[in-house]
Design a protein around this motif. Structure first.
Motif, short mmCIF file in Angstrom:
data_model
loop_
_atom_site.label_atom_id
_atom_site.label_comp_id
_atom_site.label_asym_id
_atom_site.label_seq_id
_atom_site.Cartn_x
_atom_site.Cartn_y
_atom_site.Cartn_z
N ILE A 104 0.87 -1.18 0.00
CA ILE A 104 0.00 0.00 0.00
C ILE A 104 0.90 1.23 0.00
O ILE A 104 1.85 1.30 0.78
CB ILE A 104 -0.91 0.00 1.24
N PRO A 105 0.61 2.22 -0.86
CA PRO A 105 1.45 3.42 -0.88
C PRO A 105 1.55 4.08 0.50
O PRO A 105 0.58 4.08 1.28
CB PRO A 105 0.72 4.34 -1.87
N THR A 106 2.69 4.65 0.78
CA THR A 106 2.99 5.22 2.09
C THR A 106 1.93 6.22 2.55
O THR A 106 1.44 6.13 3.68
CB THR A 106 4.38 5.89 2.08
N GLY A 107 1.60 7.18 1.71
CA GLY A 107 0.63 8.21 2.10
C GLY A 107 -0.72 7.63 2.45
O GLY A 107 -1.33 7.99 3.46
N THR A 108 -1.19 6.71 1.64
CA THR A 108 -2.49 6.08 1.89
C THR A 108 -2.43 5.23 3.16
O THR A 108 -3.31 5.32 4.01
CB THR A 108 -2.90 5.20 0.69
N ALA A 109 -1.39 4.41 3.28
CA ALA A 109 -1.26 3.54 4.46
C ALA A 109 -1.20 4.37 5.74
O ALA A 109 -1.89 4.05 6.72
CB ALA A 109 -0.01 2.66 4.33
N TYR A 110 -0.41 5.43 5.74
CA TYR A 110 -0.27 6.24 6.94
C TYR A 110 -1.58 6.93 7.29
O TYR A 110 -1.99 6.96 8.45
CB TYR A 110 0.86 7.26 6.77
N ALA A 111 -2.25 7.48 6.28
CA ALA A 111 -3.52 8.17 6.54
C ALA A 111 -4.58 7.21 7.09
O ALA A 111 -5.31 7.55 8.03
CB ALA A 111 -4.02 8.83 5.26
N VAL A 112 -4.65 6.02 6.54
CA VAL A 112 -5.61 5.02 7.02
C VAL A 112 -5.25 4.59 8.44
O VAL A 112 -6.12 4.51 9.31
CB VAL A 112 -5.67 3.82 6.05
N TRP A 113 -3.98 4.34 8.69
CA TRP A 113 -3.51 3.91 10.01
C TRP A 113 -3.86 4.96 11.07
O TRP A 113 -4.42 4.64 12.11
CB TRP A 113 -2.00 3.67 9.93
N VAL A 114 -3.54 6.20 10.78
CA VAL A 114 -3.82 7.29 11.72
C VAL A 114 -5.32 7.48 11.89
O VAL A 114 -5.81 7.67 13.00
CB VAL A 114 -3.15 8.61 11.26
N GLY A 115 -6.06 7.42 10.79
CA GLY A 115 -7.51 7.62 10.86
C GLY A 115 -8.19 6.58 11.72
O GLY A 115 -9.03 6.90 12.57
N ILE A 116 -7.83 5.32 11.50
CA ILE A 116 -8.42 4.24 12.30
C ILE A 116 -8.02 4.41 13.77
O ILE A 116 -8.86 4.30 14.67
CB ILE A 116 -7.97 2.86 11.76
N GLY A 117 -6.76 4.67 14.01
CA GLY A 117 -6.29 4.84 15.39
C GLY A 117 -6.95 6.00 16.08
O GLY A 117 -7.37 5.88 17.24
N ALA A 118 -7.08 7.12 15.40
CA ALA A 118 -7.69 8.30 16.01
C ALA A 118 -9.17 8.06 16.30
O ALA A 118 -9.65 8.38 17.40
CB ALA A 118 -7.52 9.50 15.08
N ALA A 119 -9.88 7.49 15.34
CA ALA A 119 -11.31 7.24 15.54
C ALA A 119 -11.54 6.28 16.70
O ALA A 119 -12.38 6.54 17.57
CB ALA A 119 -11.93 6.68 14.25
N LEU A 120 -10.80 5.19 16.73
CA LEU A 120 -10.99 4.21 17.81
C LEU A 120 -10.56 4.76 19.16
O LEU A 120 -11.18 4.46 20.18
CB LEU A 120 -10.22 2.92 17.50
N THR A 121 -9.51 5.59 19.19
CA THR A 121 -9.08 6.18 20.45
C THR A 121 -10.16 7.07 21.04
O THR A 121 -10.46 7.01 22.24
CB THR A 121 -7.77 6.98 20.26
N VAL A 122 -10.79 7.88 20.20
CA VAL A 122 -11.87 8.75 20.68
C VAL A 122 -13.08 7.93 21.10
O VAL A 122 -13.70 8.20 22.13
CB VAL A 122 -12.26 9.79 19.59
#
Length: 107
Positions: free
Chosen positions: A53-71
């Motif tokens: 998975i391209p770096t930008g996409t992978a990082y954005a998805v990783w952060v998005g999932i982590g942020a949403a679940l953390t909240v």
């Protein structure tokens, strides 16, 4: 398989972020250990997923999932207030993550 690993790694980001908050500056042993294991496992999974998975996409998805679940965890445990606006913003974040998955396949 890379997307599954990426999603799991994003969930582990929520684990380590929550544990970090509960470690009280690494003064509590168990949350500090959970943080260390979680952050290493999360980063390894992100690195493996980034093979396909391209770096930008992978990082954005990783952060998005982590942020949403953390909240969400913070709201469920009562350490953060629940509001309709927050829920709508989380839904928008999840929608963007899904959009990155859909767009990344062939567009």
């Amino acid at each position: 398989m890379s997307w599954f690993i990426l999603i799991l790694s994003g969930a582990l980001e929520a684990v380590w972020a929550t544990a970090l908050g509960r470690s009280e500056g690494f003064s509590k042993l168990v949350p500090s250990i959970v943080f260390g294991v979680g952050v290493v496992a999360s980063m390894i999974g992100l690195a493996i997923a980034m093979r396909d998975i391209p770096t930008g996409t992978a990082y954005a998805v990783w952060v998005g999932i982590g942020a949403a679940l953390t909240v969400i965890v913070a709201m469920v445990t009562g350490s953060e207030p629940v509001s309709v606006v927050k829920l709508l913003l989380i839904a928008g974040l999840v929608g963007c993550v899904i959009g990155l998955k859909l767009v990344g396949e062939g567009h």
